[in-house]
Every structure is written in C-alpha cells, then in structure tokens.
Design a protein around this motif. Structure first.
Motif, PDB file in Angstrom:
ATOM      1  N   GLU A 248       0.202  33.536 -17.803  1.00 55.66           N
ATOM      2  CA  GLU A 248      -0.068  34.568 -16.794  1.00 55.66           C
ATOM      3  C   GLU A 248      -1.234  34.161 -15.896  1.00 55.66           C
ATOM      4  OE1 GLU A 248       1.493  37.522 -16.047  1.00 55.66           O
ATOM      5  OE2 GLU A 248       3.061  36.674 -17.337  1.00 55.66           O
ATOM      6  N   LEU A 249      -2.205  33.489 -16.493  1.00 53.51           N
ATOM      7  CA  LEU A 249      -3.354  33.044 -15.707  1.00 53.51           C
ATOM      8  C   LEU A 249      -2.930  32.058 -14.621  1.00 53.51           C
ATOM      9  CD1 LEU A 249      -6.848  32.126 -17.081  1.00 53.51           C
ATOM     10  CD2 LEU A 249      -5.717  30.568 -15.500  1.00 53.51           C
ATOM     11  N   LEU A 250      -2.137  31.061 -14.986  1.00 54.02           N
ATOM     12  CA  LEU A 250      -1.692  30.064 -14.009  1.00 54.02           C
ATOM     13  C   LEU A 250      -0.762  30.684 -12.966  1.00 54.02           C
ATOM     14  CD1 LEU A 250      -1.040  27.037 -16.395  1.00 54.02           C
ATOM     15  CD2 LEU A 250      -2.942  27.327 -14.796  1.00 54.02           C
ATOM     16  N   LYS A 251       0.065  31.606 -13.402  1.00 55.39           N
ATOM     17  CA  LYS A 251       0.955  32.302 -12.471  1.00 55.39           C
ATOM     18  C   LYS A 251       0.152  33.090 -11.443  1.00 55.39           C
ATOM     19  CE  LYS A 251       4.566  35.870 -12.380  1.00 55.39           C
ATOM     20  NZ  LYS A 251       5.370  36.810 -13.209  1.00 55.39           N
ATOM     21  N   GLY A 252      -0.873  33.803 -11.905  1.00 56.93           N
ATOM     22  CA  GLY A 252      -1.701  34.582 -10.987  1.00 56.93           C
ATOM     23  C   GLY A 252      -2.521  33.717 -10.055  1.00 56.93           C
ATOM     24  N   MET A 253      -2.842  32.494 -10.495  1.00 56.75           N
ATOM     25  CA  MET A 253      -3.684  31.617  -9.689  1.00 56.75           C
ATOM     26  C   MET A 253      -2.908  30.918  -8.572  1.00 56.75           C
ATOM     27  SD  MET A 253      -6.146  28.520 -11.020  1.00 56.75           S
ATOM     28  CE  MET A 253      -6.896  29.585 -12.252  1.00 56.75           C
ATOM     29  N   PHE A 254      -1.654  30.558  -8.835  1.00 55.29           N
ATOM     30  CA  PHE A 254      -0.922  29.715  -7.884  1.00 55.29           C
ATOM     31  C   PHE A 254       0.272  30.400  -7.217  1.00 55.29           C
ATOM     32  CE2 PHE A 254      -2.925  26.640 -10.840  1.00 55.29           C
ATOM     33  CZ  PHE A 254      -3.735  25.992  -9.903  1.00 55.29           C
ATOM     34  N   LEU A 255       0.597  31.631  -7.604  1.00 58.69           N
ATOM     35  CA  LEU A 255       1.658  32.369  -6.914  1.00 58.69           C
ATOM     36  C   LEU A 255       1.017  33.473  -6.072  1.00 58.69           C
ATOM     37  CD1 LEU A 255       4.505  32.741  -9.574  1.00 58.69           C
ATOM     38  CD2 LEU A 255       4.380  31.167  -7.635  1.00 58.69           C
ATOM     39  N   PRO A 256       0.984  33.290  -4.755  1.00 60.66           N
ATOM     40  CA  PRO A 256       0.328  34.290  -3.888  1.00 60.66           C
ATOM     41  C   PRO A 256       1.162  35.549  -3.718  1.00 60.66           C
ATOM     42  CG  PRO A 256       1.266  32.530  -2.560  1.00 60.66           C
ATOM     43  CD  PRO A 256       1.490  32.138  -3.997  1.00 60.66           C
TER      44      PRO A 256
ATOM     45  N   LEU B 251      -8.949  34.766  -5.232  1.00 58.86           N
ATOM     46  CA  LEU B 251     -10.214  34.135  -5.588  1.00 58.86           C
ATOM     47  C   LEU B 251     -10.183  32.643  -5.279  1.00 58.86           C
ATOM     48  CD1 LEU B 251     -13.009  34.244  -6.974  1.00 58.86           C
ATOM     49  CD2 LEU B 251     -11.829  33.908  -9.164  1.00 58.86           C
ATOM     50  N   LEU B 252      -9.072  31.972  -5.600  1.00 64.44           N
ATOM     51  CA  LEU B 252      -8.932  30.547  -5.306  1.00 64.44           C
ATOM     52  C   LEU B 252      -8.991  30.295  -3.804  1.00 64.44           C
ATOM     53  CD1 LEU B 252      -8.304  27.629  -6.144  1.00 64.44           C
ATOM     54  CD2 LEU B 252      -5.873  28.226  -6.112  1.00 64.44           C
TER      55      LEU B 252
END
Length: 553
Positions: free
Chosen positions: A224-232, A97-98
């Motif tokens: 978990e939110l930050l992990k999902g956002m910045f770890l592709p 999404l990002l």
C-alpha cells in the motif's frame, strides 16, 4: 555607471565589478570584506582533484549546506502535516509528498546557483535590484513567514518537553528552554563550521532513528505504501483529503528556506572568476541537496506510514477505549463519539503511547524535539540573513542573534502563556496559511534573478528552466492560494471577509508588481515600459541592463 532604480524600475549595475562578484562594501574601512559574515567565520576549502570527473572528497567538502536546508522539510509543521495526512487519507497522498519534495529540490537548485554564481544570497540581490519601497515590503513579508515558521518550531520543542516530562513542563516553560538552548547552539560555529554542520547531522540522525523506530514497530503495509507513493490517484477522497493534499505542498515548500539556502552555499571557498569552479560547485551542491532531501523524504514517509497504518479511519471512541486500557492519563483528549480521530503533534504522541506503549510516546517526543530544535536554529539563521541582506545591517553577532530571536520569540511566548497545549491546531492552521501567502515573495524573485544574464552570466536559466520554473511556481502559488481561500471562507465572519478582501487587493497588487519584473526577466520584452520608451527617446536604459563579463580560464 551607478545602480539605477528610476521610476520603480529594476536595473542592474555596470561598473568595475564582475556580476559574479559582490560589489565592494560601502562601509569605510572594510572595502575588501564580504558584505555579510554571519555563519561564515571560516570558509571550507575545496580539495584539488583535476583527474576525476567526480570526487567523493569534493562531495564531502561541499556537504553541509544542503542538509541544513533540508531541516526545513522536517520541521514540526511538516511532521504535523505528515501525521494528519496519514490519519485522514492513509497512504493515498504519499505521491503528493513525493511531488512536492521534487519541486522543492528544483527550487533549491535555483537558490544554490544564485549564491554560488553571484557570491550574494537572495536577500542581498533583492537589496541591490529592487527600489526602496518594494524592497521594504518584500522584507516585511519574508519576516512574517519566518516568524510564522519559528512559532511552529519553538512550540514543537515545547510540546516535546511537555510530553517527555509527562506534563510537568508547561508550554511556556518549554518555550523558555528552547530560547536559551538555541542561543547556546547558535554559537557552536565559533568552534568550527564543520562541527556545527556535524551537530545538525546528528539531529537529523536522531529524527531518522526516532521516526524509523515507530515505523518498525507499526510495520506498515509495504504494498500500500508503494502504491500510494507512485500512483497519483486518491480513491474515495473528499474535501478533507483534498485540503490535506494542499496542506502538504504548503508545508514542504517554505519561503524562508529559499533565502537560507542561497546564503549557506557561500560557506565554501570558490573562485567565482573561474567558470570551471563555479560549474563544479553547482554540480556538487545539487548532488548534496538531492541526497539531503531524499533522506528528509524518507523520514516524512516514516511518519505518514505510521499514522496511515495505525490510525487511518480510527474513531475517537476506539482511541478512548485503548487509552483507558493502557492506563494513559490523556483519555479526556478523545471524546466518546464515533467521529474520525483528529490528531496533531501532541495527540499523535499520546495515541502512539496508548497503542504501542510509553516507549513509543517518549521516542516520538525525542524526534519532535530534534525536529523543533534543528529547525529553530536554521530559522534563526534565515532571519539573520534576510534582515542583514534587505537592510544592509553591520551589527555585532550577538546583537543580530538577539534581534532576530526576539522578533519571533515574543509572539510565540504570548501564545504559549495564553494557549493550552491541547488546543494549538487552530493556530497551526493560521500559521500555515500565513506562510502559504508569503511563498510568492521567495519564488518569484529567485526565478527572476536566476533568469537574468546580467546577474548569472552563462549560468542564467535556459528556456526549459524559464518555462518549467514559471509553470511550477504558478502551480505552487495557485495551490497555496486555494489553501488560503479555504481557510478564510471557514471563518464565517462578514467583518473578516471584508478585511481579507482589502488585504487581498493590496497583496495581489504587490505580487503583480513582482510578477511583472519576473516576466520581463523571462523574456516578455513587451512589458518592459522603459525599453519601449527608450526606442522613442533613445536615451533611457532598459529595465535590465545586460552585461556578460569574461571568466578566467
């Protein structure tokens, strides 16, 4: 020299007009008018401030078009993609999404620059650059994309009315209400352009508050939110999650939004003969678009996070039991089996009500109503700009609104009458595929025209933007074509396979035609047949005639 369109070859115009000014109207009696005036009954003046490199007053004056553009990133189709992403993959696809939002920002930058530099929106430029037959085909393809998007938006509003009325307003009734109130809201700009833009800002605020409330109630795991956002990376993901990732890209990057944004930026008073003013406008529009898409991204994250935290890996029998315990009248939506929960906009509201109370359901419905209403209005503007630009229409305002509304509303109303509110997911999948197929018909022309110095002068794309833009568009189109192939192969019908094959041949031929011109604009001169021929005959012009008028200082 008159505009040349010989042998299906695009050529630009050399005459008394600067390429950063639109040609004078060909309609007698109005030689000095802007070619089209929808949404532009007035132009917002830009304050003078020569002492500062950055001015908040100027940024405020330019604020508006980017937020209207960002509404397409918050339409019901996007919201449904968000909640399905959370329910199927948890937080694991937030990085997609990002990335899709960043790519969307770069593409919107091209659209805004085209409108600012030329004073014409993308449909108008296509009208002047492409020969008649490709131009008509291109218009039809973009209209299909607008109709598909509009159907999702209007039905999103209808579902919101159904949820808010506890089922008393049927789907077709919600569609009729949406038709009427859209007509009313579309004439708000008669009371001032800034008031209309403020109304859209109000609707975006409603979405932020509504979905933000759900986010606070559910309280997702921030780590978990930050992990999902910045770890592709998507650990343990299968075909369903990969298909959902493709669907996110298709939902975020919408073809009609490119046409819309290139037109909205014309609403500011800019001297296009002044290079400094044009450069400044491009800067502030990019800043405004960045802020607007950042806000839309946060709202999308709210939706993904709510469903990732509360409903990821939930089964139908678990949801059924919770709905029974809460006294929900919608228990029958969830069969008594251990299959994974499948949600859409309607079921999403129901499960929120079952788990977090009726207040969560009603606030969800209000957010969906704001999303559907705002995107329906901007979709109507897109339809007007596209139709006026491609067909050079000079109709009254009411006639334009009536025609563009009717084209999208009639199929929507038929679907609403014959389709039950609980069984719309299949149609939404089809509409997403339809819009994915139309994406090249916005992305290829915008890269083509913003790469031509004969159109953009000193603001034409540089080498980095040409290569980067070409690669981005290639990747986005490839992802969306994969989405189409997955959908077609799931139909399991030989007749449909044959029909899809024939349509694909015609489709690829036309995309190839647009790509050929795009590659020439990007500098692949060996593809310029007319240029090669001119070396022999020495009397035929090249595909693109270069002209670089001087700017005022």
């Amino acid at each position: 020299m008159e505009s040349l369109q010989e042998n299906g070859v695009i050529q630009t115009t050399q005459d008394q007009h600067s390429s950063i000014s639109p040609p004078a109207s060909t309609v007698s009696g109005a030689p000095d008018d802007e070619p089209f005036s929808t949404y532009f009954e007035e132009k917002v003046p830009i304050p003078e401030d020569v002492t500062q490199m950055f001015s908040f007053r100027k940024l405020w004056a330019f604020t508006g078009p980017g937020f209207l553009m960002s509404i397409a990133y918050l339409d019901p189709g996007n919201i449904e993609s968000d909640l399905q992403s959370g329910a199927k993959a948890g937080f694991k696809l937030l990085w997609v999404l990002l990335g899709a939002t960043i790519i969307g920002l770069l593409l919107q930058r091209l659209a805004a620059r085209l409108g600012v530099v030329t004073g014409m929106h993308l449909a108008e430029v296509c009208n002047r650059q492409y020969p008649t037959v490709p131009r008509i085909i291109l218009w039809l393809m973009v209209e299909l994309a607008i109709i598909g998007s509009d159907m999702q938006e209007v039905i999103g509003c209808a579902i919101a009315f159904n949820l808010l009325s506890v089922g008393r307003i049927p789907l077709w009734g919600g569609v009729l209400i949406t038709i009427i109130d859209t007509f009313v809201f579309l004439f708000l700009d008669k009371y001032g352009l800034r008031k209309l833009e403020a109304f859209f800002g109000f609707l975006i605020t409603i979405m932020a508050v509504s979905f933000g409330y759900e986010y606070v109630v559910v309280r997702p795991d921030q780590g978990e939110l930050l992990k999902g956002m910045f770890l592709p990376y998507c650990e343990g993901c299968g075909p369903a999650q990969m298909e959902q990732a493709v669907g996110i890209v298709g939902a975020v990057i919408m073809p009609h939004n490119i046409y819309l944004h290139s037109a909205l930026v014309k609403s500011r008073s800019i001297d296009r003969g002044n290079k400094k003013e044009v450069k400044e406008a491009n800067k502030y529009y990019f800043i405004e678009s960045t802020i607007a898409l950042f806000i839309s991204f946060l709202i999308n994250v709210f939706v993904v996070a709510v469903f990732a935290e509360a409903f990821y890996e939930k089964t139908n029998i678990e949801v059924n039991a919770m709905c029974n315990a809460s006294g929900s009248p919608h228990t029958d939506l969830f069969p008594l089996d251990n299959s994974r929960l499948q949600v859409d906009i309607y079921k999403g509201g129901v499960v929120l009500g079952c788990f977090f109370g009726p207040v969560a359901l009603y606030i969800w419905a209000i957010g969906i109503l704001a999303a559907g209403q705002s995107s329906t209005m901007t979709g109507t503007y897109s339809g007007q700009f596209v139709m006026e630009g491609f067909l050079n229409l000079r109709w009254s305002r009411f006639a334009r609104v009536l025609l563009t509304r009717s084209i999208a509303i009639f199929p929507t109303l038929l679907v609403a009458i014959f389709q039950d509110v609980q069984h719309l997911t299949g149609m939404n999948d089809f509409l997403n595929v339809l819009q994915s197929m139309q994406l090249p018909f916005a992305l290829i022309p915008i890269l083509t025209f913003t790469s031509l110095t004969s159109i953009m002068n000193d603001f034409a794309n540089g080498l980095v933007w040409k290569i980067g833009g070409g690669l981005v568009i290639l990747v986005v189109c490839a992802i969306n074509m994969h989405f189409v192939v997955v959908y077609v192969t799931s139909l399991s019908s030989v007749a449909l396979y044959v029909l899809a094959g024939l349509l694909c041949i015609a489709y690829l031929c036309f995309v190839g035609y647009l790509a050929w011109h795009c590659l020439i604009a990007l500098g692949v001169s060996c593809l310029d047949v007319s240029c090669l021929a001119s070396r022999v005959s020495n009397n035929r012009p090249s595909v693109f005639i270069e002209e670089q008028p001087e700017y005022d200082t």
